[in-house]
Write a protein that holds these residues in place. Structure first.
Motif, short mmCIF file in Angstrom:
data_model
loop_
_atom_site.label_atom_id
_atom_site.label_comp_id
_atom_site.label_asym_id
_atom_site.label_seq_id
_atom_site.Cartn_x
_atom_site.Cartn_y
_atom_site.Cartn_z
N ARG A 91 -20.91 25.60 -38.43
CA ARG A 91 -19.42 25.75 -38.92
C ARG A 91 -18.65 24.72 -39.36
O ARG A 91 -18.44 23.99 -38.53
N GLU A 92 -18.01 24.80 -40.42
CA GLU A 92 -17.19 23.70 -41.02
C GLU A 92 -15.81 23.67 -40.46
O GLU A 92 -15.05 24.55 -40.67
N VAL A 93 -15.36 22.87 -39.54
CA VAL A 93 -14.02 22.92 -39.17
C VAL A 93 -13.01 22.96 -40.10
O VAL A 93 -11.83 23.48 -40.31
N GLU A 123 -23.60 16.20 -37.87
CA GLU A 123 -23.04 17.43 -37.80
C GLU A 123 -23.69 18.39 -36.70
O GLU A 123 -23.14 19.63 -36.24
N SER A 124 -24.85 18.24 -36.34
CA SER A 124 -25.67 18.97 -35.35
C SER A 124 -26.32 18.44 -34.40
O SER A 124 -26.58 19.38 -33.51
N GLY A 125 -26.43 17.27 -34.29
CA GLY A 125 -27.20 16.65 -33.30
C GLY A 125 -28.64 16.51 -33.27
O GLY A 125 -29.34 15.93 -32.30
N TYR A 126 -29.26 17.23 -34.48
CA TYR A 126 -30.63 17.15 -34.73
C TYR A 126 -31.16 16.01 -35.28
O TYR A 126 -30.35 15.62 -36.42
N SER A 168 -19.46 18.27 -33.18
CA SER A 168 -18.82 17.18 -33.54
C SER A 168 -17.55 17.57 -33.95
O SER A 168 -16.77 18.70 -34.07
N VAL A 169 -16.54 16.37 -34.49
CA VAL A 169 -15.35 16.64 -34.77
C VAL A 169 -15.28 17.38 -36.18
O VAL A 169 -14.17 17.97 -36.70
#
Length: 213
Positions: A91-93, A123-126, A168-169
């Motif tokens: 999901r894009e903030v 963006e995802s941690g992967y 993330s932010v």
């Protein structure tokens, strides 16, 4: 040349902006040439403001900040699949929490692959490995919302290596989706449903040639 899906006013305004930007770069200090190119840029600003409804001063500042020969901008996207054949979306903030493939503007001093791996991780941690270039999309050839600049998106198929979901932010949620579960609320300025659907085809058929507009 393939026809674009964009309104003609947008195509012409963008072309005028590019002519003005490149002309101001190579005007060789002539005040008369600079005045002419600044006038062309002003026409582009007014056309863009009329077409988008955005404030003309805001568009003028955006155009004035562009330097050098005008070329398309580049973004990267990563199509990551898990062991169950589901695709990774975030999901894009900045777009009200709408879903997209992880990615973003390409940073300098990084290759397209390095940019993609970095964007997916941030963006995802992967942690992923980009395995092949699946598609090069010209934004103007697809039904995205209007944008002020010409843009190419490089989409890479990626192998999942590790990591864990980490917000993330830039992202407010992370999810894995089957082909028939793609959310309706996509960030259409970044990716379209048919483009995500295309990535399922490429994941299933590694021999498909790279798609390029």
């Amino acid at each position: 040349m393939k026809p674009t899906d964009e309104p003609q006013w947008l195509v012409l305004a963008r072309e005028l902006q590019a002519i003005a930007q490149s002309g101001l770069t190579y005007a060789d200090g002539s005040p008369f040439d600079r005045e002419r190119y600044e006038a062309v840029r002003d026409i582009a600003v007014r056309m863009m403001a009329m077409g988008t409804g955005q404030p003309a001063p805001q568009i003028a500042d955006l155009f004035a900040a562009q330097r050098g020969y005008a070329t398309p901008k580049a973004t990267v996207r990563g199509a990551v699949f898990d062991a169950r054949g589901r695709i990774l979306l975030v999901r894009e903030v900045l777009d009200h929490g709408r879903w997209t493939l992880p990615g973003g503007w390409a940073d300098v001093n990084l290759s397209p692959i390095e940019n993609t791996v970095k964007e997916v991780r941030e963006e995802s941690g992967y942690i992923v490995r980009a395995t092949r270039l699946a598609a090069v999309w010209d934004r103007a050839r697809h039904p995205h919302p209007p944008g002020p600049f010409s843009c190419y998106t490089l989409c890479f198929l990626c192998e999942l290596l590790g990591g864990e979901p980490t917000l993330s932010v830039e992202t407010s949620e992370i999810g894995w989706f089957a082909r028939d579960e793609i959310p309706a609320d996509l960030s259409l300025g970044r990716v379209l449903h048919q483009q995500i659907d295309m990535m399922f085809d490429y994941a299933a058929s590694p021999d498909l040639p790279t798609y390029c507009d």
